[in-house]
Enzyme design. Structure first.
Site, PDB file in Angstrom:
ATOM      1  CD  GLU A 165      -2.280   1.547   2.745  1.00  0.00           C
ATOM      2  OE1 GLU A 165      -1.900   1.109   3.751  1.00  0.00           O
ATOM      3  OE2 GLU A 165      -3.701   1.957   2.639  1.00  0.00           O
TER       4      GLU A 165
ATOM      5  CG  ASP B  14      -6.057   4.407   2.161  1.00  0.00           C
ATOM      6  OD1 ASP B  14      -5.859   4.130   3.335  1.00  0.00           O
ATOM      7  OD2 ASP B  14      -7.056   5.242   2.071  1.00  0.00           O
TER       8      ASP B  14
ATOM      9  CD  GLN C 113      -7.033   0.345   3.699  1.00  0.00           C
ATOM     10  OE1 GLN C 113      -6.193   0.701   3.404  1.00  0.00           O
ATOM     11  NE2 GLN C 113      -7.218  -0.672   4.715  1.00  0.00           N
TER      12      GLN C 113
ATOM     13  CD  GLU D 233      -6.724   2.082   6.742  1.00  0.00           C
ATOM     14  OE1 GLU D 233      -6.444   2.499   5.580  1.00  0.00           O
ATOM     15  OE2 GLU D 233      -5.928   1.314   7.346  1.00  0.00           O
TER      16      GLU D 233
HETATM   17  O1  LIG Z   1      -2.292   3.534   6.951  1.00  0.00           O
HETATM   18  C1  LIG Z   1      -3.071   2.943   6.264  1.00  0.00           C
HETATM   19  O2  LIG Z   1      -3.654   3.649   5.389  1.00  0.00           O
HETATM   20  C2  LIG Z   1      -3.263   1.604   6.119  1.00  0.00           C
HETATM   21  O3  LIG Z   1      -4.037   0.968   5.603  1.00  0.00           O
HETATM   22  C3  LIG Z   1      -2.078   0.600   6.820  1.00  0.00           C
HETATM   23  O4  LIG Z   1      -2.580  -0.686   6.946  1.00  0.00           O
HETATM   24  C4  LIG Z   1      -1.818   1.116   8.409  1.00  0.00           C
HETATM   25  O5  LIG Z   1      -1.195   2.002   8.627  1.00  0.00           O
HETATM   26 MG   LIG Z   2      -4.993   2.226   4.251  1.00  0.00          MG
END
Ligand SMILES: O=C(O)C(=O)[C@H](O)CO
Ligand SMILES: [Mg+2]
Length: 267
Positions: free
Chosen positions: A143, A178, A206, A246
């Site tokens: 990520e 993300d 995310q 998240e």
């Molecule tokens: O920080 C993030 O966005 C995450 O998804 C990691 O897994 C945790 O820091």
């Molecule tokens: Mg994340």
């Protein structure tokens, strides 16, 4: 609408961890993710999943000494044995939780370190992890994370993550996309959804508002528009992944804070 997974590390903090599963199920979630399950026995987590009709869609491999500031081991020369141990532990939990994917954190680039040595270590560790995970039928995710939240983090950009996945060419090594980090680092989020989802290299997504990292109903990103783009592109390319919630509820950790903030999901 996309398929949403409740992040039990960030949400429902008014409950102790094991009680968050029931809280998420009561709010209509059928999938959960979290960062690190290792303070709980895997069998206890599996029971909560089963009791609440939830599936586990993601968690992280042990990141080293989080309290001491470590944010992953994968890029760190000299920590290869610890990295492999962390992956073995994560794979054990993934088996018990029947979780298809594990996020492997890259780590913080040590000051003055040779970037090419870090990248070589990172790729060797990821190749090993992908091979070990493939034998267990699991995916390994990497990520890109922004350096405002995580100064010094080794992987920051979507194109860099995809280049690594393409270079290693392991079918079970994918990108954790993300949208929060993508907006902070690069912007252009809808275009990147359109560009990267059809590649087949995105294993999980995310989201959170930007810059507050709260519910996806405020801030810089128009999530109503992004959900529509995600639906359109997912249907066109057959992407069937999950979108992890998240974010930190803006009401904090008071009773009902998460539930009261779910208006965005209820349409
Ligand atoms: O920080 C993030 O966005 C995450 O998804 C990691 O897994 C945790 O820091
Ligand atoms: Mg994340």
């Amino acid at each position: 609408m996309p398929r949403f997974a409740a992040n039990l590390t960030m949400l429902y903090n008014e409950h102790n961890f094991l009680d968050r599963f029931a809280a998420a199920a009561q709010d209509g979630f059928c999938a959960v993710e979290f960062l690190f399950p290792y303070e709980q026995a895997a069998k206890d987590l599996a029971l909560r999943l089963q009791d609440n009709g939830l599936q586990q869609v993601l968690f992280n491999a042990p990141p080293g000494d989080w309290a001491a500031g470590e944010r992953g081991l994968a890029c760190l020369p000299g920590r290869e044995a610890a990295f492999r141990d962390s992956m073995e532990r994560a794979l054990d939990y993934a088996h018990t939780l029947q979780c298809p994917r594990i996020h492997v954190m890259a780590g913080l680039a040590p000051a003055g370190a040779d970037a090419s040595a870090l990248r070589a270590t990172y790729l060797a560790n990821l190749a090993w992890a992908a091979n070990a995970a493939a034998a267990a039928g699991r995916e390994v995710l990497i990520e890109p994370i922004n350096q405002r939240d995580m100064p010094g983090y080794f992987l920051n950009r979507q194109d860099a993550a995809h280049a690594i996945v393409q270079e290693l060419n392991a079918p079970n090594l994918k990108v954790q996309f993300d949208l929060y980090h993508c907006q902070v680092v690069e912007g252009d989020v809808a275009t990147k959804i359109r560009h990267y989802l059809p590649t087949g290299r995105v294993g999980h997504m995310q989201m959170a508002s930007v810059p507050e990292r709260h519910e996806p109903d405020g801030g810089e990103l128009n999530y109503s528009y992004l959900f529509a783009v995600l639906d359109e592109v997912s249907q066109a390319c057959g992407w069937e992944g999950w979108l992890g919630c998240e974010y930190r509820p803006r009401l904090g950790a008071v009773a009902g804070a998460t539930s009261q903030g779910l208006g965005w999901m209820r349409g």
